[in-house]
Design an enzyme around this catalytic site. Structure first.
Site, PDB file in Angstrom:
ATOM      1  NE  ARG A  39       4.665  -2.441   3.153  1.00 21.33           N
ATOM      2  CZ  ARG A  39       5.010  -2.029   4.385  1.00 21.33           C
ATOM      3  NH1 ARG A  39       4.780  -0.780   4.757  1.00 21.33           N
ATOM      4  NH2 ARG A  39       5.586  -2.849   5.234  1.00 21.33           N
ATOM      5  CE1 TYR A  43     -13.052   7.466 -13.837  1.00 18.97           C
ATOM      6  CE2 TYR A  43     -12.042   7.466 -11.657  1.00 18.97           C
ATOM      7  CZ  TYR A  43     -12.347   6.819 -12.835  1.00 18.97           C
ATOM      8  OH  TYR A  43     -11.957   5.515 -13.017  1.00 18.97           O
ATOM      9  CG  ASP A  98      -8.693  14.286 -10.849  1.00 19.21           C
ATOM     10  OD1 ASP A  98      -7.737  14.367 -11.643  1.00 19.21           O
ATOM     11  OD2 ASP A  98      -9.396  13.270 -10.754  1.00 19.21           O
ATOM     12  CE  LYS A 158      -7.431   7.602 -16.877  1.00 20.59           C
ATOM     13  NZ  LYS A 158      -7.612   6.702 -15.731  1.00 20.59           N
TER      14      LYS A 158
END
Length: 388
Positions: A45, A97, A169, A194
Site C-alpha cells: 500500500r 467532468y 485535469d 483513458k
C-alpha cells in the site's frame, strides 16, 4: 530525450537481478527488511516496484519531479481535495467532468469544502470568484463534453497572484499533446483509465507535480487513505504508456478526419473539435496544445430520439461510456456521463439532448467516416418518418 524515448524507457530499467528487459510484475504485499527500518519497500500500500516504475514514467512525461498513481481518477480527485483544510473554498471551471462535479458538490461540501463553478473563458470571472479562504483552482481543458478550452498560463498567473494552487485535469489530451506544468499549473491529474493506459482494461488515476511540499502531502495521503492501484494494473498501464505517442498521433489524425466529415454533413447541426477553424478557441488550441486530441462532439439534426437511433446504428463506434481506448466509442452525455447534472445546468453548459460525444479510436479513418455517415443517414431519415 524525446517523448517516445521517455515513454519507453522512463521507469523501465532492466531488472538488475535477472537482466529482464521488462521489469517483472511484483505481486508481493510485503517485503523483507535488511534490518528494522532498513528497506527499499515495506508494504505494497505504501509503495511497490511496479507503482514506483509507473510513477517515474508519469513524472517524466509531465516534466515533473513527483508522480503518483491511484486506484481511479476519482480517487486522485479525492486525495487532492483532502490536502485542503476544512473551510476552504475551491474554484472550478463550470464545464467540468460529471464525476468531479459530483465529488465537489456532494462529497467535499460535506466536509467543509465549498466550490464555485465558474466560466473561466473570461479571466475576470476568476478574479471575481476569489475569496479570502480560496485555496485551489481546478481546471479541465478541453472540457468534457463540450471541448471548451481554458487558457492555462493566464488563469495560473491570476490564481498564483491570489495565493491559489492550480490543478489541471489533462485527461483529454495526455502529456503528449499538453503539459500543463510547463504552462504554470502546480499539479496535473489524469484518469489514466483513458489515454494513458489506452486499452480499456485498467481503472486508474495519476497526478504529477514539481512542488515538493505539496508532493509530501499527497504522498502521505496516498498511503493514509490507501486508494492505490494494484501492481498488475500499474504493470498494464506502463505497458500502455510505451505506445502513447503512437496512439495519440493516430487518435488526433482520425479525429480531424471525422470532425471534418461531420462538419460537411447536412445531417449535423454543429461540430465541436479544437482542430477545426470553426472552434471559437482554435487559436488558443494552436498556442497551448501540441495536437488536438481524439475527442469530437457534435449535435445531430433532430432530438434525443434521433441521437438514440444514431447510437444504435453505428457498427464501429460502440455505445459506451469512458474514452481514450484504441477502439472508437460514442455516448449521449445528457443521459449518460452527465445525467447527474440538473437539466438547467446541462442547458447552461450546452449539453443538449442531441449532443453526441465521440472517442475516436485508431481504426482506419475511412472506415470510421463510413460508419458515421451510414448511421447519420439512417437515424435522420428515420426521424423524418416519425409523426408529429
Amino acid at each position: 530525450y524525446g517523448f517516445g524515448t521517455l515513454a519507453i524507457h522512463a521507469g523501465s530499467e532492466p531488472d538488475p537481478a535477472t537482466g529482464a528487459v521488462i521489469p517483472p510484475l511484483s505481486l508481493s504485499t510485503t517485503f523483507k527488511q535488511r534490518a528494522v527500518g532498513d528497506f527499499v519497500y515495506e508494504y505494497s500500500r505504501s509503495d511497490n516496484p511496479n507503482r514506483s516504475n509507473l510513477e517515474a514514467a508519469i513524472a517524466a512525461l509531465e516534466h515533473a519531479t513527483h508522480g503518483f498513481a491511484f486506484s481511479s481518477g476519482s480517487a486522485t480527485t479525492a486525495t487532492l481535495l483532502n490536502t485542503l483544510p476544512p473551510g476552504s473554498h475551491v474554484i472550478s471551471v463550470n464545464d467540468v467532468y460529471g464525476g468531479t462535479h459530483r465529488y465537489l458538490n456532494k462529497v467535499a461540501s460535506s466536509v467543509g469544502v465549498e466550490t464555485s463553478f465558474v466560466d473561466l473563458a473570461d479571466i475576470n470571472n476568476l478574479r471575481d470568484a476569489v475569496r479570502d479562504n480560496t485555496r485551489m483552482l481546478w481546471i479541465e481543458t478541453p472540457t468534457n463534453p463540450t471541448l471548451r478550452l481554458v487558457d492555462i498560463a493566464a488563469t495560473a498567473e491570476v490564481a498564483h497572484a491570489a495565493g491559489l494552487f492550480v490543478v489541471v485535469d489533462n485527461t483529454f489530451l495526455s502529456p503528449y499533446f499538453q503539459t500543463p506544468l510547463d504552462l504554470g499549473a502546480d499539479v496535473v491529474v489524469h484518469s489514466a483509465t483513458k489515454y494513458i493506459n489506452g486499452h480499456s482494461d485498467v481503472v486508474m488515476g495519476v497526478a504529477a507535480t514539481n512542488n515538493d511540499a505539496l508532493a509530501s502531502k499527497i504522498r502521505f495521503l496516498q498511503n493514509a487513505i490507501g486508494a492505490v492501484p494494484s501492481p498488475f494494473d500499474c504493470y498494464q498501464a506502463q505497458r500502455g504508456i510505451k505506445t502513447l505517442h503512437l496512439r495519440m498521433r493516430q487518435h488526433a489524425e482520425n479525429a480531424q478526419v471525422v470532425a471534418e466529415a461531420l462538419e460537411a454533413s447536412p445531417l449535423v447541426d454543429s461540430v465541436i473539435y479544437p482542430g477545426l477553424a470553426s472552434h471559437p478557441q482554435h487559436e488558443l488550441a494552436r498556442r497551448q496544445m501540441h495536437g488536438f486530441g481524439g475527442m469530437v462532439s457534435f449535435r445531430i439534426k433532430g432530438d434525443t430520439h434521433t441521437a438514440d437511433r444514431f447510437l444504435q446504428r453505428t457498427r464501429l463506434f460502440t455505445l459506451a461510456e469512458s474514452l481514450g481506448g484504441v477502439e472508437s466509442l460514442a455516448e449521449l452525455p445528457a443521459r449518460m456521463t452527465h445525467a447527474g447534472l440538473a437539466p438547467e445546468e446541462r442547458a447552461e453548459l450546452g449539453i443538449t439532448d442531441n449532443l453526441i460525444r465521440l472517442s475516436v479510436g485508431v481504426e482506419d479513418a475511412a472506415d470510421l467516416v463510413d460508419d458515421i455517415q451510414q448511421a447519420l443517414a439512417s437515424a435522420v431519415s428515420e426521424n423524418a418518418k416519425q409523426p408529429f
